[in-house]
Design a protein around this motif. Structure first.
Motif, PDB file in Angstrom:
ATOM      1  N   GLU A 255       0.807  -1.215   0.000  1.00 50.06           N
ATOM      2  CA  GLU A 255       0.000   0.000   0.000  1.00 50.06           C
ATOM      3  C   GLU A 255       0.847   1.275   0.000  1.00 50.06           C
ATOM      4  N   ARG A 256       1.898   1.274   0.800  1.00 44.34           N
ATOM      5  CA  ARG A 256       2.752   2.456   0.875  1.00 44.34           C
ATOM      6  C   ARG A 256       3.870   2.430  -0.147  1.00 44.34           C
ATOM      7  N   LYS A 257       4.152   1.257  -0.706  1.00 48.87           N
ATOM      8  CA  LYS A 257       5.217   1.085  -1.701  1.00 48.87           C
ATOM      9  C   LYS A 257       6.597   1.422  -1.126  1.00 48.87           C
ATOM     10  N   ILE A 258       6.787   1.147   0.149  1.00 49.30           N
ATOM     11  CA  ILE A 258       8.071   1.356   0.804  1.00 49.30           C
ATOM     12  C   ILE A 258       8.449   0.082   1.544  1.00 49.30           C
ATOM     13  N   SER A 259       9.676   0.011   1.998  1.00 47.25           N
ATOM     14  CA  SER A 259      10.091  -1.173   2.746  1.00 47.25           C
ATOM     15  C   SER A 259       9.502  -1.132   4.155  1.00 47.25           C
ATOM     16  N   PRO A 260       9.331  -2.294   4.802  1.00 48.54           N
ATOM     17  CA  PRO A 260       8.862  -2.318   6.185  1.00 48.54           C
ATOM     18  C   PRO A 260       9.744  -1.497   7.125  1.00 48.54           C
ATOM     19  N   LEU A 261      11.065  -1.499   6.869  1.00 43.30           N
ATOM     20  CA  LEU A 261      11.969  -0.738   7.730  1.00 43.30           C
ATOM     21  C   LEU A 261      11.691   0.761   7.621  1.00 43.30           C
ATOM     22  N   GLU A 262      11.410   1.254   6.426  1.00 43.30           N
ATOM     23  CA  GLU A 262      11.089   2.669   6.254  1.00 43.30           C
ATOM     24  C   GLU A 262       9.796   3.029   6.985  1.00 43.30           C
ATOM     25  N   ALA A 263       8.839   2.116   6.934  1.00 42.53           N
ATOM     26  CA  ALA A 263       7.582   2.354   7.657  1.00 42.53           C
ATOM     27  C   ALA A 263       7.823   2.344   9.168  1.00 42.53           C
ATOM     28  N   LEU A 264       8.726   1.464   9.629  1.00 48.52           N
ATOM     29  CA  LEU A 264       9.043   1.406  11.057  1.00 48.52           C
ATOM     30  C   LEU A 264       9.755   2.684  11.507  1.00 48.52           C
ATOM     31  N   ILE A 265      10.673   3.170  10.684  1.00 50.93           N
ATOM     32  CA  ILE A 265      11.351   4.430  10.996  1.00 50.93           C
ATOM     33  C   ILE A 265      10.323   5.556  11.103  1.00 50.93           C
ATOM     34  N   THR A 266       9.372   5.579  10.182  1.00 47.77           N
ATOM     35  CA  THR A 266       8.311   6.591  10.216  1.00 47.77           C
ATOM     36  C   THR A 266       7.498   6.480  11.493  1.00 47.77           C
ATOM     37  N   ALA A 267       7.155   5.262  11.874  1.00 47.08           N
ATOM     38  CA  ALA A 267       6.386   5.063  13.105  1.00 47.08           C
ATOM     39  C   ALA A 267       7.145   5.587  14.319  1.00 47.08           C
ATOM     40  N   SER A 268       8.476   5.374  14.334  1.00 47.07           N
ATOM     41  CA  SER A 268       9.271   5.848  15.473  1.00 47.07           C
ATOM     42  C   SER A 268       9.307   7.368  15.527  1.00 47.07           C
ATOM     43  N   ILE A 269       9.331   8.026  14.371  1.00 44.45           N
ATOM     44  CA  ILE A 269       9.315   9.496  14.336  1.00 44.45           C
ATOM     45  C   ILE A 269       7.960  10.020  14.780  1.00 44.45           C
ATOM     46  N   VAL A 270       6.902   9.373  14.325  1.00 43.13           N
ATOM     47  CA  VAL A 270       5.545   9.745  14.755  1.00 43.13           C
ATOM     48  C   VAL A 270       5.437   9.646  16.275  1.00 43.13           C
ATOM     49  N   GLU A 271       5.945   8.549  16.833  1.00 43.41           N
ATOM     50  CA  GLU A 271       5.877   8.342  18.290  1.00 43.41           C
ATOM     51  C   GLU A 271       6.611   9.442  19.032  1.00 43.41           C
ATOM     52  N   ALA A 272       7.731   9.890  18.481  1.00 50.00           N
ATOM     53  CA  ALA A 272       8.540  10.913  19.142  1.00 50.00           C
ATOM     54  C   ALA A 272       7.964  12.320  18.985  1.00 50.00           C
ATOM     55  N   GLU A 273       7.207  12.557  17.931  1.00 50.84           N
ATOM     56  CA  GLU A 273       6.763  13.914  17.601  1.00 50.84           C
ATOM     57  C   GLU A 273       5.424  14.304  18.213  1.00 50.84           C
ATOM     58  N   VAL A 274       4.516  13.352  18.382  1.00 51.06           N
ATOM     59  CA  VAL A 274       3.185  13.698  18.897  1.00 51.06           C
ATOM     60  C   VAL A 274       2.799  12.778  20.052  1.00 51.06           C
ATOM     61  N   ASN A 275       1.900  13.284  20.905  1.00 57.53           N
ATOM     62  CA  ASN A 275       1.513  12.543  22.106  1.00 57.53           C
ATOM     63  C   ASN A 275       0.188  11.808  21.975  1.00 57.53           C
ATOM     64  N   LYS A 276      -0.708  12.344  21.165  1.00 54.96           N
ATOM     65  CA  LYS A 276      -2.056  11.796  21.104  1.00 54.96           C
ATOM     66  C   LYS A 276      -2.219  10.862  19.905  1.00 54.96           C
ATOM     67  N   ALA A 277      -2.884   9.739  20.154  1.00 58.50           N
ATOM     68  CA  ALA A 277      -3.073   8.738  19.105  1.00 58.50           C
ATOM     69  C   ALA A 277      -3.852   9.307  17.918  1.00 58.50           C
ATOM     70  N   ASP A 278      -4.793  10.191  18.196  1.00 60.32           N
ATOM     71  CA  ASP A 278      -5.609  10.754  17.111  1.00 60.32           C
ATOM     72  C   ASP A 278      -4.788  11.609  16.145  1.00 60.32           C
ATOM     73  N   ASP A 279      -3.656  12.137  16.629  1.00 55.23           N
ATOM     74  CA  ASP A 279      -2.816  12.985  15.780  1.00 55.23           C
ATOM     75  C   ASP A 279      -1.808  12.185  14.953  1.00 55.23           C
ATOM     76  N   MET A 280      -1.664  10.933  15.254  1.00 58.87           N
ATOM     77  CA  MET A 280      -0.600  10.148  14.614  1.00 58.87           C
ATOM     78  C   MET A 280      -0.812   9.914  13.117  1.00 58.87           C
ATOM     79  N   PRO A 281      -2.020   9.569  12.656  1.00 58.23           N
ATOM     80  CA  PRO A 281      -2.184   9.359  11.202  1.00 58.23           C
ATOM     81  C   PRO A 281      -1.865  10.600  10.371  1.00 58.23           C
ATOM     82  N   LYS A 282      -2.217  11.789  10.855  1.00 56.06           N
ATOM     83  CA  LYS A 282      -1.886  13.018  10.125  1.00 56.06           C
ATOM     84  C   LYS A 282      -0.385  13.266  10.126  1.00 56.06           C
ATOM     85  N   THR A 283       0.258  12.923  11.241  1.00 52.59           N
ATOM     86  CA  THR A 283       1.712  13.121  11.320  1.00 52.59           C
ATOM     87  C   THR A 283       2.443  12.198  10.357  1.00 52.59           C
TER      88      THR A 283
END
Length: 408
Positions: A255-283
């Motif tokens: 779906e994203r056309k990226i490697s799983p590792l790139e998606a994991l890196i993105t998830a780690s940045i999202v976790e570090a940047e925002v506190n609320k779960a509702d804000d994570m998909p936009k981030t």
């Protein structure tokens, strides 16, 4: 006449009768009774012996029957002597029964399984370590496992977003294992259970093998004699389970056309940047737009949390965005400087939780390229244009959360 004739005849044929004449018939009658009595006693004794034999045989037969056709089980609440047993995650009733039997807590696995069928709460038994009495009945064992007082709790909670060094320090304190042991164990992520295929990228950047991102944040119960390697393996196993349930790798590629590792890196940045779960998909959408959409963004990713990750690796305190020095922003030799180096970071910058992982594979729809926290509660505002972003920054300044120097 006839009596005398009989007497004479008796005396003639029995000397003893002749000496005891006149009383011989009476003595003879007693003798017969005595013989009969002797025979009766013998017969009675023989009967008792026979019945006794039958009773012994019956007892033996009954014992063999009960042992063969009934469930071997101890009685009561068990001995004072105790044993510790582990109920593993995903264990079946049969698995639990075998573990208890091996520790001599129950007499037979069948005793526990049958007790579990009688107690509907048996399915609520939780994984973990338990201290139980030896030689208790199956029913008592089920009841004991349902009692929280019998759990040997050595739980450690790993919060979302912690970096590996922070996790090592926490585990070292709780498990009394040197930090160096965790560092050594983490040198080979594959050995800890991370599949080799995770370490590939489609964005052209070199792969840095690291355990970062694969230590899933959760509450863990560790064994009393846990090792650094076994503790980290548990966390990696939990990560593998969660991402498997999310179909994380497949969705990242398909779906994203990226490697799983790139998606994991993105998830780690999202976790570090925002506190609320509702804000994570936009981030996550904003990150993808900055990294992969050149029509919307031509600069580096410009994520300040990546600087703090490098500060922590170097043993330094993290900084607020307002405190970053221009020299730090211009230091291209820092691989985690997302102002001077385009694209995603070399590794994840922390260990994301489930909400951040979900956001990375299911980002919001939109052309978001900006996000900024505007208050102490962690409210994050998003924007698609510079002017919208400046307006959001001014809200943060008005709230006293952002410095006035941040004004556009």
């Amino acid at each position: 006449m006839m009596i005398d004739d009989l007497d004479f005849a008796f005396d003639e044929h029995d000397d003893r009768g002749r000496h005891r004449r006149g009383r011989a018939p009476q003595r003879s009658s007693k003798k017969k009774k005595k013989k009969k009595k002797g025979r009766s006693v013998f017969a009675l004794l023989l009967t008792f012996l026979l019945l006794g034999g039958l009773g012994l045989g019956g007892y033996i037969g009954y014992k063999e029957f009960t042992e063969r056709f009934t469930t071997p089980d101890y009685a009561g609440q068990g001995l004072e002597e105790t044993a510790q047993v582990e109920i593993k995650t995903g264990a079946t009733q049969a698995d639990i029964a075998n573990a208890l039997h091996k520790a001599d807590i129950i007499k037979s696995p069948k005793a526990f399984v049958e007790a579990g069928l009688r107690n509907e709460d048996a399915l609520k038994i939780q994984p973990g370590f338990y201290k139980l009495r030896k030689q208790m009945s199956g029913d008592a064992a089920v009841t004991a496992l349902l009692d929280p007082k019998n759990r040997v709790v050595n739980g450690v909670t790993i919060q979302e977003g912690l970096i590996t060094l922070e996790i090592f320090a926490l585990l070292s304190k709780e498990l009394n294992i040197p930090v160096e042991d965790f560092k050594k164990a983490a040198e080979d992520p594959v050995k800890l259970g991370v599949p080799e295929w995770w370490f590939t990228r489609k964005d052209g950047k070199p792969v840095t093998k690291s355990i970062e991102g694969f230590l899933f944040p959760a509450t863990y119960e560790f064994a009393p004699k846990e090792t650094a390697e076994s503790a980290l393996k548990k966390m990696v196993n939990k990560f593998n389970t969660v991402v498997g349930q999310l179909k994380f790798a497949d969705r990242a590629q398909n779906e994203r056309k990226i490697s799983p590792l790139e998606a994991l890196i993105t998830a780690s940045i999202v976790e570090a940047e925002v506190n609320k779960a509702d804000d994570m998909p936009k981030t996550s959408r904003a990150i993808y737009n900055r990294v992969y959409n050149n029509d919307l963004w031509q600069r580096g990713m410009e994520v300040d949390a990546a600087f703090n990750y490098k500060f922590k690796l170097d043993g330094k305190d993290p900084k607020h965005s307002n405190e970053l020095l221009r020299s730090e922003l211009n230091n291209a030799s820092n691989p985690y400087n997302t102002y001077r180096n385009k694209g995603l970071t070399p590794t994840p910058i922390g260990n994301p939780g489930e909400n951040a992982l979900k956001a990375a594979i299911d980002p919001a729809v939109g052309k978001f390229i900006y996000w900024v926290a505007v208050d102490q509660q962690g409210t994050t505002l998003f924007a698609e244009t510079d002017s919208q972003h400046c307006a959001n920054i001014n809200i943060g300044i008005k709230n006293g959360f952002l410095a006035s120097s941040a004004r556009c």
